[in-house]
Design a protein around this motif. Structure first.
Motif, PDB file in Angstrom:
ATOM      1  N   ASN A 298       0.802  -1.219   0.000  1.00 58.77           N
ATOM      2  CA  ASN A 298       0.000   0.000   0.000  1.00 58.77           C
ATOM      3  C   ASN A 298       0.840   1.275   0.000  1.00 58.77           C
ATOM      4  O   ASN A 298       0.289   2.376   0.116  1.00 58.77           O
TER       5      ASN A 298
ATOM      6  N   ASP B 297       3.340   2.925  -5.913  1.00 58.28           N
ATOM      7  CA  ASP B 297       2.692   3.637  -7.021  1.00 58.28           C
ATOM      8  C   ASP B 297       2.678   2.799  -8.295  1.00 58.28           C
ATOM      9  O   ASP B 297       1.715   2.834  -9.061  1.00 58.28           O
TER      10      ASP B 297
ATOM     11  N   ASP C 175      -5.498  -1.017  -1.291  1.00 57.61           N
ATOM     12  CA  ASP C 175      -6.686  -0.157  -1.302  1.00 57.61           C
ATOM     13  C   ASP C 175      -6.347   1.275  -1.710  1.00 57.61           C
ATOM     14  O   ASP C 175      -6.977   2.227  -1.267  1.00 57.61           O
ATOM     15  N   ARG C 176      -5.334   1.427  -2.558  1.00 59.50           N
ATOM     16  CA  ARG C 176      -4.970   2.738  -3.094  1.00 59.50           C
ATOM     17  C   ARG C 176      -4.766   2.611  -4.599  1.00 59.50           C
ATOM     18  O   ARG C 176      -4.673   1.502  -5.138  1.00 59.50           O
ATOM     19  N   ALA C 177      -4.707   3.742  -5.272  1.00 58.29           N
ATOM     20  CA  ALA C 177      -4.501   3.729  -6.722  1.00 58.29           C
ATOM     21  C   ALA C 177      -3.064   3.310  -7.041  1.00 58.29           C
ATOM     22  O   ALA C 177      -2.120   3.676  -6.333  1.00 58.29           O
ATOM     23  N   TYR C 178      -2.913   2.537  -8.109  1.00 62.80           N
ATOM     24  CA  TYR C 178      -1.586   2.100  -8.530  1.00 62.80           C
ATOM     25  C   TYR C 178      -1.624   1.751 -10.011  1.00 62.80           C
ATOM     26  O   TYR C 178      -2.697   1.603 -10.606  1.00 62.80           O
ATOM     27  N   ARG C 179      -0.441   1.621 -10.592  1.00 63.09           N
ATOM     28  CA  ARG C 179      -0.317   1.139 -11.965  1.00 63.09           C
ATOM     29  C   ARG C 179       0.448  -0.177 -11.966  1.00 63.09           C
ATOM     30  O   ARG C 179       1.299  -0.406 -11.110  1.00 63.09           O
TER      31      ARG C 179
END
Length: 251
Positions: A26, A29, A56-60
């Motif tokens: 978490n 990125d 539970d976070r934005a990622y690529r």
């Protein structure tokens, strides 16, 4: 500065991911994935399941083709060195092109990064080249060895006795001297059959921790043929095999 996390994600079961690893996931990125092709899509799918379950976070997710290793040459060490160099080329470009300063990238490692995995050596190689600057951190994971002995409900070592971790290539040269408990990894040629004439038990497992898990145990002379047949059938069915085993000499 860019930050790289090398995260051990366990031996196949998403439940093997540790709390420390979840916290690390978490922070990420960009996740870098080396694609081994359709044959091993299962491995990529497990990594994605882990991300879906725990992040539970934005990622690529950025994928790149994993270079092929020459498995036909008798010059094993040279082939591995060349493969690692080409892998480092790919990973260096991923870090340079896909990760901005101040961001965190991650490589997800099957099992634990410290045991029979090339990622740490590749990261050090990239840093030594000096072409891209970053810091990195290692998150340990549950190894296939730990999962194997847990599934067989046995211990890795016996009181006051050493354990050796080796490869099938080395085992083919003979059972190690001075050791009664030997963990064997990367055995492409069923080297355990070479100790079938000795008083040795085997605890074998393939795809440990996954829905395709296979387990066989017993005296080598009794179960060797069964393991060879099971292994061949599984490899034919899935296109690849990932197994390990513990050999235990009786005393």
């Amino acid at each position: 500065m860019k930050q790289i996390l090398v995260i051990g994600i366990g031996a196949g079961d998403p439940d093997y991911v540790t709390i420390q690893a979840v916290k690390a996931l978490n922070r990420v990125d960009v996740f870098f994935v080396l694609d081994k092709g359709e044959v091993k899509q299962d491995l990529v799918d497990v990594r994605q399941e882990i991300l879906d379950r725990h992040v539970d976070r934005a990622y690529r997710v950025v994928e790149a083709r994993d270079p092929e290793r020459d498995r036909s040459t008798p010059a094993y060490a040279e082939a591995v060195h060349d493969w690692r160099r080409r892998r480092a080329d790919v990973c260096e470009e991923l870090i340079r092109a896909e990760l901005a300063d101040g961001q965190t990238g991650a490589f997800l490692v099957w099992g634990d990064p410290a045991l029979y995995d090339s990622t740490l050596a590749i990261v050090e190689d990239i840093l030594a080249r000096g072409g891209v600057e970053f810091d990195y951190e290692v998150i340990p994971g549950i190894t296939s060895v730990q999962a194997l002995v847990a599934k067989h409900r046995t211990s890795l070592n016996r009181v006051g006795r050493p354990v050796q971790v080796t490869t099938g290539r080395r085992l083919a040269e003979g059972f190690p001297d001075g050791v009664d408990d030997v963990v064997v990894m990367l055995d492409a040629h069923n080297s355990f059959t070479g100790v079938a004439d000795q008083d040795v038990d085997i605890y074998w497992g393939a795809y440990v921790g996954t829905p395709d898990e296979l387990l066989v145990s017993g005296p080598v002379h009794e179960v060797a043929e069964r393991i060879v047949a099971t292994r061949a059938e599984a490899r034919e069915r899935k296109g690849w095999i990932m197994d390990t085993y513990l050999l235990r000499r009786r005393r």
